[in-house]
Design a protein around this motif. Sequence first.
Motif, PDB file in Angstrom:
ATOM      1  N   ALA A  62     -41.297   7.067 -78.830  1.00 25.26           N
ATOM      2  CA  ALA A  62     -42.495   6.463 -79.095  1.00 25.26           C
ATOM      3  C   ALA A  62     -42.662   6.958 -80.644  1.00 25.26           C
ATOM      4  N   VAL A  63     -42.730   5.861 -81.479  1.00 27.58           N
ATOM      5  CA  VAL A  63     -43.052   5.933 -82.848  1.00 27.58           C
ATOM      6  C   VAL A  63     -44.668   6.332 -83.182  1.00 27.58           C
ATOM      7  N   GLY A  64     -45.293   5.380 -82.541  1.00 27.90           N
ATOM      8  CA  GLY A  64     -46.956   5.990 -82.877  1.00 27.90           C
ATOM      9  C   GLY A  64     -47.196   7.032 -81.886  1.00 27.90           C
ATOM     10  N   VAL A  65     -48.427   7.661 -82.773  1.00 23.65           N
ATOM     11  CA  VAL A  65     -48.881   9.086 -82.118  1.00 23.65           C
ATOM     12  C   VAL A  65     -49.722   8.801 -80.594  1.00 23.65           C
ATOM     13  N   VAL A  66     -50.372   7.525 -80.347  1.00 28.85           N
ATOM     14  CA  VAL A  66     -50.999   7.394 -79.110  1.00 28.85           C
ATOM     15  C   VAL A  66     -49.873   6.552 -78.273  1.00 28.85           C
ATOM     16  N   SER A  67     -49.318   5.978 -78.807  1.00 23.15           N
ATOM     17  CA  SER A  67     -47.994   5.124 -77.863  1.00 23.15           C
ATOM     18  C   SER A  67     -47.695   5.601 -76.637  1.00 23.15           C
ATOM     19  N   PRO A  68     -47.512   6.841 -76.403  1.00 21.59           N
ATOM     20  CA  PRO A  68     -47.209   7.262 -75.000  1.00 21.59           C
ATOM     21  C   PRO A  68     -48.450   7.045 -74.089  1.00 21.59           C
ATOM     22  N   PHE A  69     -49.486   7.171 -74.701  1.00 19.74           N
ATOM     23  CA  PHE A  69     -50.801   6.894 -73.643  1.00 19.74           C
ATOM     24  C   PHE A  69     -51.064   5.561 -73.610  1.00 19.74           C
ATOM     25  N   LEU A  70     -51.065   4.821 -74.874  1.00 24.37           N
ATOM     26  CA  LEU A  70     -51.596   3.824 -74.773  1.00 24.37           C
ATOM     27  C   LEU A  70     -50.469   2.521 -74.327  1.00 24.37           C
ATOM     28  N   ILE A  71     -49.426   2.527 -74.588  1.00 27.92           N
ATOM     29  CA  ILE A  71     -48.493   1.422 -73.837  1.00 27.92           C
ATOM     30  C   ILE A  71     -48.625   1.317 -72.391  1.00 27.92           C
ATOM     31  N   PRO A  72     -48.505   2.315 -71.724  1.00 27.47           N
ATOM     32  CA  PRO A  72     -48.322   2.376 -70.334  1.00 27.47           C
ATOM     33  C   PRO A  72     -49.739   1.901 -69.799  1.00 27.47           C
ATOM     34  N   ILE A  73     -50.935   1.915 -70.535  1.00 23.15           N
ATOM     35  CA  ILE A  73     -52.237   1.322 -70.025  1.00 23.15           C
ATOM     36  C   ILE A  73     -52.041   0.012 -70.356  1.00 23.15           C
ATOM     37  N   LYS A  74     -51.527  -0.456 -71.606  1.00 21.32           N
ATOM     38  CA  LYS A  74     -51.195  -2.085 -71.565  1.00 21.32           C
ATOM     39  C   LYS A  74     -50.443  -2.572 -70.381  1.00 21.32           C
ATOM     40  N   VAL A  75     -49.360  -1.824 -70.142  1.00 18.76           N
ATOM     41  CA  VAL A  75     -48.428  -2.719 -69.046  1.00 18.76           C
ATOM     42  C   VAL A  75     -49.288  -2.556 -67.824  1.00 18.76           C
ATOM     43  N   THR A  76     -50.111  -1.433 -67.411  1.00 18.98           N
ATOM     44  CA  THR A  76     -51.074  -1.736 -66.244  1.00 18.98           C
ATOM     45  C   THR A  76     -51.858  -2.453 -66.267  1.00 18.98           C
ATOM     46  N   ALA A  77     -52.684  -3.036 -67.328  1.00 22.79           N
ATOM     47  CA  ALA A  77     -53.567  -3.982 -67.440  1.00 22.79           C
ATOM     48  C   ALA A  77     -52.706  -5.476 -67.378  1.00 22.79           C
ATOM     49  N   LEU A  78     -51.734  -5.678 -67.988  1.00 22.75           N
ATOM     50  CA  LEU A  78     -50.937  -6.777 -68.024  1.00 22.75           C
ATOM     51  C   LEU A  78     -50.604  -6.951 -66.443  1.00 22.75           C
ATOM     52  N   ALA A  79     -50.144  -6.008 -65.626  1.00 25.92           N
ATOM     53  CA  ALA A  79     -49.635  -6.063 -64.672  1.00 25.92           C
ATOM     54  C   ALA A  79     -50.780  -6.523 -63.487  1.00 25.92           C
ATOM     55  N   ALA A  80     -51.993  -5.829 -63.681  1.00 27.93           N
ATOM     56  CA  ALA A  80     -53.209  -6.123 -62.913  1.00 27.93           C
ATOM     57  C   ALA A  80     -53.663  -7.482 -63.241  1.00 27.93           C
ATOM     58  N   LEU A  81     -53.384  -8.308 -64.616  1.00 33.79           N
ATOM     59  CA  LEU A  81     -53.854  -9.681 -64.767  1.00 33.79           C
ATOM     60  C   LEU A  81     -52.839 -10.565 -64.046  1.00 33.79           C
ATOM     61  N   GLY A  82     -51.515 -10.064 -63.929  1.00 31.87           N
ATOM     62  CA  GLY A  82     -50.359 -10.962 -63.645  1.00 31.87           C
ATOM     63  C   GLY A  82     -50.547 -11.070 -61.762  1.00 31.87           C
ATOM     64  N   ILE A  83     -51.012  -9.805 -61.265  1.00 29.32           N
ATOM     65  CA  ILE A  83     -51.255  -9.813 -59.839  1.00 29.32           C
ATOM     66  C   ILE A  83     -52.480 -10.415 -59.348  1.00 29.32           C
ATOM     67  N   SER A  84     -53.463 -10.704 -60.336  1.00 29.25           N
ATOM     68  CA  SER A  84     -54.786 -11.164 -60.023  1.00 29.25           C
ATOM     69  C   SER A  84     -54.559 -12.572 -60.295  1.00 29.25           C
ATOM     70  N   LEU A  85     -53.826 -13.205 -60.910  1.00 31.14           N
ATOM     71  CA  LEU A  85     -53.733 -14.632 -61.130  1.00 31.14           C
ATOM     72  C   LEU A  85     -54.199 -15.474 -60.194  1.00 31.14           C
ATOM     73  N   PRO A  86     -53.492 -15.547 -59.092  1.00 34.45           N
ATOM     74  CA  PRO A  86     -53.895 -16.447 -58.007  1.00 34.45           C
ATOM     75  C   PRO A  86     -55.595 -16.263 -57.697  1.00 34.45           C
ATOM     76  N   TRP A  87     -55.987 -14.828 -57.660  1.00 34.57           N
ATOM     77  CA  TRP A  87     -57.506 -15.105 -57.648  1.00 34.57           C
ATOM     78  C   TRP A  87     -58.290 -15.543 -58.750  1.00 34.57           C
ATOM     79  N   VAL A  88     -57.717 -15.282 -60.054  1.00 39.48           N
ATOM     80  CA  VAL A  88     -58.406 -16.018 -61.222  1.00 39.48           C
ATOM     81  C   VAL A  88     -58.381 -17.417 -60.942  1.00 39.48           C
TER      82      VAL A  88
END
Length: 249
Positions: A62-88
């Motif tokens: 992880a090169v960025g200072v907050v990357s170890p925290f921010l990148i997993p949050i982004k992955v969770t948000a993208l996964a939530a969007l993908g799973i919720s796509l039929p509902w949307v």
Amino acid sequence: MAGSEQPFVSHLIELRDRLLKAVYGIGAVFAVLALYPGPSRLYDLLASPLVAALPQGSKMIAVGVVSPFLIPIKVTALAALGISLPWVLYQVWAFVAPGLYKHEQRLVMPLVATSTMLFYTGVAFCYFFVFGQAFPAIQAMAPASVSVSPDIEAYLDFVITMFIAFGVAFEVPVAVVILARLGVVTLDQLRSFRRYFWVAAAAVSGLVTPPDAVSMIALLVPMGLLYEVGILAAQVFIKHTQAPAEASE
């Protein structure tokens, strides 16, 4: 125009309600994924094809200072969007369906459902097959003097690009059906365009995939086969989604 204000306002209210329901659905899935398996586990799952191909003892960095925290949050948000796509998509469908004719509903609803499933199929194909073949081939080409330690943020950007590329590529049948149904091209023209489509698909595959033959072929062959599927599906859709006036003619 007298009396038109109220229906317009009611449509805006319904649109707002549908958007809120879509956002609430994504938020609920995000909350569940944040609790279990958690953002860190989700990123580990996403990175597992690459980690398995790295030399023994190597890890991602992880090169960025907050990357170890921010990148997993982004992955969770993208996964939530993908799973919720039929509902949307259901909320979108529920908003526009009352304004469609029956023959238009017979066209739109199957296309929405099919395009969603094809996008999921493309993403799954990329994750389970392409990554498993491409990453070992790429690592095998690395010089012995180079220590391979990919950055987690760069890897996420690469994965998103590949997922979108394969997801969109698997939408070829839907695009073929829409073009044929709208009369932009005829079925005979689609059949005669086969050789040109293979050339265009090869160019796209070479641009969006990693620089190895396995990844390029893994995208090229499904696109070509799905083009043929689209031609067959277009015949069925054109026949069963005609307006009453078109059918009588």
